[in-house]
Structures are given as C-alpha cells and as structure tokens.
Design an enzyme around this catalytic site. Structure first.
Site, PDB file in Angstrom:
ATOM      1  CB  SER A 106      58.931  68.153  63.882  1.00 14.42           C
ATOM      2  OG  SER A 106      60.098  68.951  63.875  1.00 14.42           O
ATOM      3  CG  HIS A 157      58.268  77.187  60.615  1.00 11.43           C
ATOM      4  ND1 HIS A 157      59.486  76.822  61.134  1.00 11.43           N
ATOM      5  CD2 HIS A 157      57.419  76.191  60.944  1.00 11.43           C
ATOM      6  CE1 HIS A 157      59.376  75.658  61.727  1.00 11.43           C
ATOM      7  NE2 HIS A 157      58.142  75.247  61.641  1.00 11.43           N
ATOM      8  CB  THR A 192      63.464  69.672  62.194  1.00 13.36           C
ATOM      9  OG1 THR A 192      63.251  69.991  60.822  1.00 13.36           O
ATOM     10  CG2 THR A 192      63.173  70.870  63.068  1.00 13.36           C
ATOM     11  CE1 TYR A 196      58.151  66.373  58.056  1.00 10.82           C
ATOM     12  CE2 TYR A 196      57.772  67.106  60.307  1.00 10.82           C
ATOM     13  CZ  TYR A 196      58.493  67.171  59.134  1.00 10.82           C
ATOM     14  OH  TYR A 196      59.559  68.031  59.027  1.00 10.82           O
TER      15      TYR A 196
END
Length: 803
Positions: free
Chosen positions: A588, A470, A599, A586
């Site tokens: 994104s 990531h 982001t 959350y």
C-alpha cells in the site's frame, strides 16, 4: 414495562457532559454558559474555515489592498479604471453628507472583488504547480533545473503559516490514467506468476477488453473525474469497506502498538488518564486546524481530508451497506471494563478535565465491584459479527436501549480497560509480544466496539494500544494521531514519582455513569452466536512480532538504497523460501498528493524481483551478479512506487473500471479475472511522521513499535514494518492457523535470514553483527536518566515490571 420503569426512574440531573448538578442550581446561568460555549466553537470554526478558504492570502492582505486603493484615490488616481464610480452609482443615495461613506464602501467592494480574484488566481496557479510530478520521478539526491524552478515557485505561491486544511482548495484532482497503459502495466505485473498458457489467455482477454469495453468505461471515469473531487476514492470507501459484509475484526481493522521496551507507568488508570487527555488535546488542535499539513520535501502538501473523521465517528451497520456517522462534537468517552459499559464525561464547565481527574474517573470504574448484567458482558461481540447480522440485531437493540446505544456510538472514542497485562516481558519475550499483537488485533472478541473509529486499549500493567476501524481513513492518519498521543502523554504530561498523573484529584466530580442495557430476549441467541464466531475468528489468527536489530535504516542509506525497496525485495526472497513460489504482492502507498486521495497498490513482485530471488537461490551466481540484479529490482520497485503515488498505478484504475462495468451491466471477463485475484502477500510500511517529537538517537526505545493487520487471503500473509530509529526494524506478521501453507513464525525467520543475506551483498566479511538489544537483553541503564527537552520535568518516564 421496561419503558415505564425507565420513565419512573428518570432523574433530570445530568448536564450535557454527564456531570450531575442539583435541580436548585441557576438553570438560566447554565443555559447561558452552554450557549456561550457553543457559539465560541461555531465562531472558531467559521474563522478557521474563512482563513482556510482565503489561503495563501490572509485578511491582512485585504486590508493592505484596501488601504492602497484609498491612498491612490486620495492622490486622485483611479486604479479601478472607473469601476468604483460605477459601484458608487449603484449604492443607495443617503444624502450629500454621506457621499464620502459611499466612496469608502465602493472602494471596499472593489477591493473585495479584486482580492477574491487574486485569491482565485493564486489557487489556480498553485493547483497547476502542484500538478507537476517531475520531482517525484527524479533520482534520489538529484534535482533538475525545472524542479528547482518549480520549488521556488511553490515556495512563492504557498503562503505562510498554513493550517491543516489550507491547501485543500489548491490540490489537483487525481488523474485518470490511460487505459492502454494500465492494461500494459497489469500484464507486466502478472507475467512472473503466470504460466505461459495462463498469461496468453489473460493477454487475449485484455485485448478483447481494450477493443470492446475500455473506451466506454474510460469515458465515464473521465466524466466523473471532471465532476467529482476524486474519481475513485468514494467508490473505494463504499465498495471495499462499507459494502463488505464480513466481520470487521481481523478482516478490516488494524492495530497500533505502544513503546516496545518501556512503559511510562504501571498504573492502569493513570496511563488511561494521560492518554485520553492527550487524545482530546489532539482533537482540540484538530478542531482549530492547528495541526500542520504534511509536506513532502518540506514543500509539497498532502491531502488532509481524512483527518475530519478521526473523532466522534462510528460505522453504523446496514443490511446491504454500512454508513459512517460523524458528529461535530462529543463531550464523553465510552468505557468498557469487565463486561460493563460506562459513560465518562471529558469536560466540566471550565473545560477539558485534567489528566488527574480523568485518572480518578477510570480508577472509580476499576474499583466498581458491581457485576455485569446477563449478556451485557458479551454484547460487543455483535460488532464483530457479519455486518448484515449485526444490522438486524442493532435495529432491535435500538428500540429497547436507544439512549445507551447512543452513549456508545456518540462517544468521542471507545476505551477498553483490560483486566490482563500485555507487552514484552523478560520471562518469555517472543510469546508475550505475539500475544500483545493478538490482543490488539482481536482481543477476546467481545471487549472492543469495532464500529468506533478507534478503540483505546489500556492493559492492567499500563501498556497501551489502539484498534482502528479502517473505512474512515488510512494508517498514516491514525499513526499521526498516535505519535502525538505517545509523545504528549509521556514527555509533556508526564507522571509523578509514584506513577500517577500529575496534579490533584477532584473529589467534586460525580461517579462515571454506568450504562444499562435493556436487552430483549430475542437477541440473547444472537449475542451467543456472535461471540462464538468472534472467538473462532480470533483463535484462527496467528500473530508474530519481532524487532530486527542487526541493522536498520542507517545501514541501508549507506548502501545508497531506498529503505522501503530494500525491505520489499527481502520480503520477496523470504516468501519464496517459505512457499517455493512467487505470488501477487500488495504494497500500500498513498495517493494523497491529490484531493481526497487515499491509497494505491504497488505490485512488488516484478520480473526484476523474481530474477534477483532466483539469483540468490542459484549457487552459481556471484555476489556482484546478485548485487546488480538487486539494484535493478530496487530501481524497478522505486519506479512503480513513484508511478503509483503520482496517480499512474494499476489497481485503483482497474477497480473503478470494474465498478462502472457493474453499473452498466457490462460483462468483462478481463475485469472479472482482475477482480477475483488473491493477494497472498499483503505488505505495508508504517511511517514515522513526526520525528521532532522523539529523540530517537539518545532514547531509541521511546518510539512506537508500529502496528499490524490481518492477512488478506486465507492462505496468505499480512506483513507490516516500521523503522524504529536508525538501527531497528520491527515486523508484524499475521496469517491463518487453519492454513497448512502458512506459518507466521516460519516466515519471520525467513525474513530475518533474507535481510541478513541481502545485507551481505553490500559489505565485506560475514553477516552483520548484532548492534542493538535483542528481545532477551536487559534494559540499559542510560534510559533511566532524564529525558531531553521533550519532558516538562527532569524525571524520565517510569518503567513497569515489563520491559
């Protein structure tokens, strides 16, 4: 002794791409061809960088400007107002016969300076235009006069035929929001989940922060925003990803799935050959910047910086901090099969190997009967270990097996040829789909090289998948690459009638190079411990994937609602039914409207969303009341989403303020509290970005089924979703089995019920009936027909025994 043994056994018979040549071959010719290829690549990159730098102008515009100046000079006009004469005086005097040459050079220099000034003006003008975000805040379907004027001006200044990085110099920098606005938005976001007492305490801490530390920290952020390309993205990469000491597996990586209901061929080596070839075609286009930049509304460009590190990239572990190593080029892939590592060259002297040649190489690996060496089979489990542990072991490994380690870390990407099948089957569709997701996310803990930018996973029945590290980029980047790969390998490259890659094998290709690890005795225990930890972490993940086929994006659009907001509000309802309480959520979203943006977080659990959920659970509320509350919740979510995209979010600003406070050794109880928050519901939508590559109306099954990620909290959920065509939404849910509070399958059922309950608010009569095929339904016959213009032949992709 091992080093001496390697030296004695060394055979100087390998070229840079791994293909064997005889020592009697004309070495000077090979050196010449190698240098020629290298210079061609360098010149192509230089030319592409030049075109990107002068965009939206072009070299032809310089020629036009120079010709116009020459014409004016011929007509005895001086458009330079005497500057060309001054330039001519400064040039060396080569004699009278060269006077005209000096005039031409002076005109060329003046044209170049004027051209550069015009390009700079265009860049500044376009950057100012792209700083306007009023279009983003307008209601869907409505466009004000200022926005129409803005669109016209952007169209004028944007130029034609942009390359991937053409707009980078014109993108605005991400603004630093007002600290007062950020704190106000933060307090508003936590109000629904805090008790009155806790909220009052948080408010006091916030006011103390604004009074004592905020102005100083904000000053440093503004200074950085002026000096650096982006005030937060590099810190986000470093402190969230590279300084994290946790295992990459489950905690950081994410996965992408193949087609859900179809498999183009059941031949594992053939699927690998086409997929690898398609990925390398994407890399070729990337190197030549032939990939078009992503444009919102067909006009507003997004930042393309993250594309640079898709290939030839490895995350190198460190004791305190990892670093990303990116190579300009790599002409091989590293392959793992049954505990053995191989180096497979991807190019020959004539260029990229054909899909059939790559299939041949992968089949040779599959047919290799040689066993794995002791500890070699589980070596990759070290990449799933805590980063400081892996960093220490890697130092020892590098001294003993540096060349082999370099072959893996220096590869274009990693390929795992799994020995087990995967994907949806008729016999047990739900369980096999969940197992498919789990295999992509974690595997067996020792069959993925988690440090590589991505691992291509090819299962024994031809099913594909992707495991992505990531830190180097976010999901839309790898998703863009994956869409191209699936469309190209299936529709463009295709397969023969017997399921093999098209073309003919190349018997002259050498065998893939088996990589041998000289593993010191002292790391054997480290491998065993890493494997144990990886299996524990892998076994603790509960994955659940299900396609929701009752309705999809088309129904939501007919309700005049945002599809993403619709899902987010349904998730709030489902989570409340699952846990009986609200939590920090959350979601994104991207900030790629700005240079090097990554982001931002949308805090979806708003007061309006909570009011809607309570109304749905209150039997006394009428449907019109619930519908009105739902629309208010959707409008609030849309406002938060647009604010986050335009750089006015909450979390990245607070994160950057916290980092500055740590650098300055300033203690802020408020920022400490923000930093310690737990996200018990982490969500993300996977966008379909290249709809032109797929025919979703006639062949809705030939679309990627999205991907997923691990939960952000030990007692939380990770939920991602993708709209497959117009009538299906696929959900990917993850949680920890060790938690008594979560159950991925239970939440999945709540999500399905919540979606149907919300849909009932916008239609008369009972719940929507099933419109598309469910998991149990057989394959429909029309999908065996020929594909439309996408495919090179008339034959549709071959189906394997699984759906």
């Amino acid at each position: 002794m091992a080093e001496a043994h390697q030296a004695v056994g060394f055979r100087p018979s390998l070229t840079s791409d791994g293909a064997e040549v005889e020592l009697s071959a004309p070495v000077l010719q090979e050196i010449y061809l190698s240098g020629l290829r290298s210079w061609k690549r360098h010149l192509a990159r230089f030319w592409n960088d030049f075109l990107t730098g002068v965009f939206p102008a072009s070299p032809l515009s310089w020629l036009f400007l120079f010709s116009a100046i020459q014409l004016a000079w011929f007509l005895q006009l001086d458009p330079s107002l005497g500057l060309m004469e001054k330039i001519e005086e400064l040039l060396p005097d080569w004699g009278g016969q060269h006077h005209r040459l000096r005039g031409v050079l002076a005109a060329a220099l003046f044209a170049s300076c004027l051209w550069g000034a015009l390009i700079f003006t265009l860049h500044v003008a376009l950057r100012l235009l792209l700083s306007y975000h009023g279009w983003l805040l307008e209601p869907h379907g409505a466009m004000s006069s200022p926005t129409k004027t803005w669109l016209a001006l952007v169209r004028i200044f944007s130029g034609r035929n942009p390359m991937l990085f053409s707009y980078q110099r014109s993108l605005p920098r991400q603004p630093v929001p007002s600290v007062q606005d950020t704190v106000r938005k933060y307090l508003e976001s936590v109000r629904p989940i805090l008790s009155n007492e806790d909220f009052d305490l948080t408010s006091v801490l916030a006011q103390e922060f604004l009074r004592l530390q905020a102005s100083l920290l904000q000053w440093y952020l503004r200074l950085k925003s002026w000096w650096a390309s982006n005030y937060v993205s590099d810190w986000w990469e470093e402190f969230v990803y590279l300084r994290s000491r946790h295992s990459l597996m489950v905690n950081s990586n994410y996965y992408m799935m193949d087609f859900l209901y179809v498999t183009p061929t059941p031949v594992q080596a053939a699927r690998a050959g086409n997929a690898v070839h398609a990925l390398l075609l994407y890399r070729h286009r990337l190197n030549r910047q032939e990939i078009l930049p992503t444009l919102l509304m067909g006009m507003r460009p997004l930042c393309s910086a993250q594309y640079e590190k898709i290939f030839n990239t490895t995350r190198i572990p460190g004791i305190q901090k990892d670093h990303i190593r990116h190579l300009r080029d790599s002409r091989h892939v590293a392959v793992f099969h049954r505990g053995r590592f191989y180096r497979v060259g991807t190019h020959s002297q004539s260029g990229l190997l054909s899909p059939r040649a790559l299939e041949q190489q992968f089949q040779r690996i599959l047919d290799d009967p040689s066993p794995a060496c002791p500890q070699e089979e589980h070596l990759a489990a070290l990449t799933a270990a805590p980063r400081d542990v892996w960093a220490q072991v890697r130092s020892s490994l590098k001294t003993q097996a540096e060349d082999t380690l370099e072959a893996v870390e220096g590869a274009a990407f990693f390929v795992s040829l799994d020995s087990e099948p995967a994907g949806l089957t008729r016999e047990d569709p739900a369980a096999t789909l969940d197992a498919y997701a789990h295999a992509l996310l974690a595997g067996r803990g020792h069959d993925r090289w988690f440090d590589k930018s991505f691992t291509l996973i090819v299962f024994s029945n031809g099913k594909l998948g992707l495991s992505v590290e990531h830190s180097w980029a976010d999901c839309p980047i790898s998703g863009h690459m994956w869409e191209f790969t699936l469309a190209t390998e299936c529709f463009q490259l295709g397969y023969s009638a017997d399921g093999h890659c098209k073309g003919h094998p190349d018997p002259s290709l050498p065998q893939p190079q088996r990589l041998h690890w000289d593993l010191p005795e002292k790391i054997h225990l480290s491998i065993s411990l890493a494997l144990r930890g990886a299996k524990t972490l892998s076994g603790n993940v509960d994955c659940h994937v299900f396609p929701f086929s009752h309705f999809g994006k088309s129904f939501i659009k007919r309700c005049h609602l945002s599809s993403d907001s619709f899902i987010q509000m349904a998730l709030q309802l489902a989570h409340f039914r699952d846990r009986g309480q609200f939590c920090l959520t959350y979601e994104s979203t991207m900030t790629r409207l700005f240079l090097e943006g990554r982001t931002e977080t949308v805090r979806s659990c708003t007061r309006e969303a909570c009011n809607f959920v309570r109304a749905m659970e209150d039997k006394e509320k009428t449907e019109p009341q619930r519908r009105a509350m739902f629309r208010l919740a959707v409008e609030k979510h849309q406002a938060l989403l647009k604010a986050a995209m335009s750089g006015q979010g909450v979390d990245r600003h607070l994160f950057a303020l916290y980092i500055v406070s740590q650098f300055l050794h300033l203690q802020s109880p408020f920022l400490d509290q923000v930093h310690s928050e737990q996200w018990q519901l982490a969500t993300s939508q996977i966008p379909v970005q290249q709809t032109h590559l797929f025919d979703v109306h006639n062949y809705p099954d030939y679309v990627s089924s999205g991907g997923g990620f691990g939960p952000a909290d030990d007692h939380g959920y990770g939920v991602s979703y993708i709209f497959m065509g117009d009538d299906t939404i696929t959900f990917h849910i993850s949680s920890k089995k060790s938690s008594t509070k979560t159950d991925s399958h239970r939440l999945g059922q709540h999500i399905e019920d919540a979606l149907l309950d919300v849909a009932c608010l916008f239609q008369e009569g009972p719940r929507p009936k099933l419109r598309c095929r469910g998991l149990q339904e057989e394959d429909s016959g029309h999908r065996h027909g020929s594909l439309p213009c996408h495919t090179g032949g008339s034959r549709a992709p071959t189906k394997s025994t699984n759906l």
